[in-house]
Design an enzyme around this catalytic site. Structure first.
Site, PDB file in Angstrom:
ATOM      1  N   ASP A 104       0.843  -1.203   0.000  1.00 31.58           N
ATOM      2  CA  ASP A 104       0.000   0.000   0.000  1.00 31.58           C
ATOM      3  C   ASP A 104       0.878   1.253   0.000  1.00 31.58           C
ATOM      4  O   ASP A 104       1.728   1.417   0.884  1.00 31.58           O
ATOM      5  CB  ASP A 104      -0.914   0.006   1.234  1.00 31.58           C
ATOM      6  CG  ASP A 104      -1.931  -1.134   1.183  1.00 31.58           C
ATOM      7  OD1 ASP A 104      -2.189  -1.639   0.077  1.00 31.58           O
ATOM      8  OD2 ASP A 104      -2.453  -1.523   2.237  1.00 31.58           O
ATOM      9  N   LYS A 108      -0.686  10.043   0.735  1.00 34.54           N
ATOM     10  CA  LYS A 108      -0.708  11.323   1.457  1.00 34.54           C
ATOM     11  C   LYS A 108       0.506  11.418   2.374  1.00 34.54           C
ATOM     12  O   LYS A 108       0.821  10.459   3.086  1.00 34.54           O
ATOM     13  CB  LYS A 108      -1.991  11.442   2.289  1.00 34.54           C
ATOM     14  CG  LYS A 108      -3.230  11.685   1.443  1.00 34.54           C
ATOM     15  CD  LYS A 108      -4.439  11.935   2.300  1.00 34.54           C
ATOM     16  CE  LYS A 108      -5.656  12.105   1.410  1.00 34.54           C
ATOM     17  NZ  LYS A 108      -6.900  11.830   2.088  1.00 34.54           N
ATOM     18  N   ASP A 148       3.377   0.114  -8.419  1.00 34.73           N
ATOM     19  CA  ASP A 148       2.909   1.001  -9.492  1.00 34.73           C
ATOM     20  C   ASP A 148       3.125   2.457  -9.093  1.00 34.73           C
ATOM     21  O   ASP A 148       2.864   3.349  -9.877  1.00 34.73           O
ATOM     22  CB  ASP A 148       1.414   0.786  -9.745  1.00 34.73           C
ATOM     23  CG  ASP A 148       0.603   1.076  -8.501  1.00 34.73           C
ATOM     24  OD1 ASP A 148       0.901   0.477  -7.459  1.00 34.73           O
ATOM     25  OD2 ASP A 148      -0.318   1.918  -8.567  1.00 34.73           O
ATOM     26  N   THR A 186       0.628 -11.282  -9.987  1.00 35.45           N
ATOM     27  CA  THR A 186      -0.249 -11.103  -8.830  1.00 35.45           C
ATOM     28  C   THR A 186      -1.549 -10.452  -9.321  1.00 35.45           C
ATOM     29  O   THR A 186      -1.637  -9.987 -10.466  1.00 35.45           O
ATOM     30  CB  THR A 186       0.396 -10.179  -7.776  1.00 35.45           C
ATOM     31  OG1 THR A 186       0.385  -8.837  -8.269  1.00 35.45           O
ATOM     32  CG2 THR A 186       1.804 -10.602  -7.432  1.00 35.45           C
ATOM     33  N   PHE A 226      -2.823  -7.556  -8.486  1.00 32.69           N
ATOM     34  CA  PHE A 226      -2.589  -6.154  -8.841  1.00 32.69           C
ATOM     35  C   PHE A 226      -1.796  -6.039 -10.139  1.00 32.69           C
ATOM     36  O   PHE A 226      -2.089  -5.204 -10.979  1.00 32.69           O
ATOM     37  CB  PHE A 226      -1.841  -5.437  -7.705  1.00 32.69           C
ATOM     38  CG  PHE A 226      -2.765  -4.725  -6.769  1.00 32.69           C
ATOM     39  CD1 PHE A 226      -3.716  -5.425  -6.043  1.00 32.69           C
ATOM     40  CD2 PHE A 226      -2.693  -3.349  -6.619  1.00 32.69           C
ATOM     41  CE1 PHE A 226      -4.586  -4.760  -5.180  1.00 32.69           C
ATOM     42  CE2 PHE A 226      -3.553  -2.676  -5.760  1.00 32.69           C
ATOM     43  CZ  PHE A 226      -4.498  -3.386  -5.032  1.00 32.69           C
ATOM     44  N   GLU A 227      -0.815  -6.901 -10.279  1.00 38.10           N
ATOM     45  CA  GLU A 227       0.010  -6.862 -11.497  1.00 38.10           C
ATOM     46  C   GLU A 227      -0.867  -7.108 -12.726  1.00 38.10           C
ATOM     47  O   GLU A 227      -0.739  -6.409 -13.734  1.00 38.10           O
ATOM     48  CB  GLU A 227       1.101  -7.931 -11.381  1.00 38.10           C
ATOM     49  CG  GLU A 227       2.141  -7.868 -12.464  1.00 38.10           C
ATOM     50  CD  GLU A 227       3.190  -8.963 -12.302  1.00 38.10           C
ATOM     51  OE1 GLU A 227       3.089  -9.781 -11.355  1.00 38.10           O
ATOM     52  OE2 GLU A 227       4.109  -9.004 -13.130  1.00 38.10           O
TER      53      GLU A 227
HETATM   54  C1  LIG Z   1      -2.317  -3.482  -2.641  1.00 40.08           C
HETATM   55  S1  LIG Z   1      -2.559  -5.089  -1.974  1.00 40.08           S
HETATM   56  C2  LIG Z   1      -1.448  -6.064  -2.972  1.00 40.08           C
HETATM   57  C3  LIG Z   1      -1.772  -7.541  -2.918  1.00 40.08           C
HETATM   58  C4  LIG Z   1      -0.874  -8.467  -3.736  1.00 40.08           C
HETATM   59  N1  LIG Z   1       0.509  -8.414  -3.303  1.00 40.08           N
HETATM   60  C5  LIG Z   1      -0.948  -8.201  -5.232  1.00 40.08           C
HETATM   61  O1  LIG Z   1       0.082  -7.827  -5.823  1.00 40.08           O
HETATM   62  O2  LIG Z   1      -2.015  -8.397  -5.807  1.00 40.08           O
HETATM   63  C6  LIG Z   1      -1.672  -4.905  -0.455  1.00 40.08           C
HETATM   64  C7  LIG Z   1      -1.958  -6.034   0.530  1.00 40.08           C
HETATM   65  O3  LIG Z   1      -1.038  -5.883   1.626  1.00 40.08           O
HETATM   66  C8  LIG Z   1      -1.741  -5.977   2.857  1.00 40.08           C
HETATM   67  N2  LIG Z   1      -0.986  -5.153   3.803  1.00 40.08           N
HETATM   68  C9  LIG Z   1      -0.952  -3.811   3.830  1.00 40.08           C
HETATM   69  N3  LIG Z   1      -0.099  -3.377   4.784  1.00 40.08           N
HETATM   70  C10 LIG Z   1       0.404  -4.486   5.372  1.00 40.08           C
HETATM   71  C11 LIG Z   1       1.323  -4.699   6.436  1.00 40.08           C
HETATM   72  N4  LIG Z   1       1.898  -3.666   7.066  1.00 40.08           N
HETATM   73  N5  LIG Z   1       1.624  -5.956   6.784  1.00 40.08           N
HETATM   74  C12 LIG Z   1       1.065  -7.011   6.145  1.00 40.08           C
HETATM   75  N6  LIG Z   1       0.189  -6.878   5.112  1.00 40.08           N
HETATM   76  C13 LIG Z   1      -0.145  -5.630   4.738  1.00 40.08           C
HETATM   77  C14 LIG Z   1      -3.128  -5.444   2.545  1.00 40.08           C
HETATM   78  O4  LIG Z   1      -4.092  -5.920   3.471  1.00 40.08           O
HETATM   79  C15 LIG Z   1      -3.355  -6.006   1.118  1.00 40.08           C
HETATM   80  O5  LIG Z   1      -3.876  -7.323   1.164  1.00 40.08           O
END
Ligand SMILES: C[S@@+](CC[C@H](N)C(=O)[O-])C[C@H]1O[C@@H](n2cnc3c(N)ncnc32)[C@H](O)[C@@H]1O
Length: 158
Positions: free
Chosen positions: A63, A67, A99, A129, A131-132
């Site tokens: 993530d 901001k 991204d 993945t 997202f990819e």
């Molecule tokens: C944007 S998604 C990307 C998912 C996957 N890696 C993909 O490429 O499709 C980010 C994922 O990371 C998890 N996440 C966010 N911050 C995290 C943290 N500090 N520790 C573990 N997981 C986290 C979120 O809940 C979410 O499932």
């Protein structure tokens, strides 16, 4: 990836319990015994793992918290990176994809010293993945890097 590489074990660390459950339900449905998701958050999520236990660490689309006041919530920070280094086996790699250009630039800045860039193509078959796949469908190419920790030199020590 677990289906493609039955000789490797995959551990997924995810903050949200419902996503952990969904992932484990899916691997069970597929009959996979080499993949497990556990609930964990960032640096603390890596602490229970022993030193040098991991050959490849995948961090894909963390993530970005765009901001400025939220940037402290980013998972990729010095402490997290130190934990990744600790659990990687010698020669192991850290694979990054994002991204978000500013966040990716920050990751590269934090890995500027003590890490060496490797070829992204490591000969292992990979699957995109979630997202990819979205970005590839939009014709966008994510930023990515494959890095290995530079072993500390013992030259000169008694
Ligand atoms: C944007 S998604 C990307 C998912 C996957 N890696 C993909 O490429 O499709 C980010 C994922 O990371 C998890 N996440 C966010 N911050 C995290 C943290 N500090 N520790 C573990 N997981 C986290 C979120 O809940 C979410 O499932």
């Amino acid at each position: 990836m677990a289906q493609l590489h039955p000789g490797s074990n995959f551990l997924g660390i995810e903050r949200q319990p419902e996503r952990v459950a969904k992932c484990n339900a899916r691997t069970a449905r597929l009959g996979l015994t080499n993949a497990l998701a556990v609930q964990g958050t960032g640096e603390q999520g890596l602490e229970p793992l022993p030193d040098s236990c991991c050959a490849v660490f995948h961090l894909y689309f963390p993530d970005p918290w765009p901001k400025r006041r939220h940037a402290v919530r980013r998972v990729f920070q010095q402490g997290f990176l130190a934990e990744v280094r600790r659990i990687l086996s010698p020669g192991g790699t850290l694979r990054l994809m994002s991204d978000n250009e500013p966040y990716f630039a920050e990751m590269r800045e934090l890995t500027r010293s003590g890490w060496a860039e490797r070829d992204w193509e490591d000969g292992r078959e990979a699957v995109p993945t979630a997202f990819e796949s979205v970005f590839l469908k939009l014709g966008k190419k994510p930023f990515r890097a494959c890095l290995s920790a530079v072993q500390e030199s013992t030259a000169g020590s008694p």
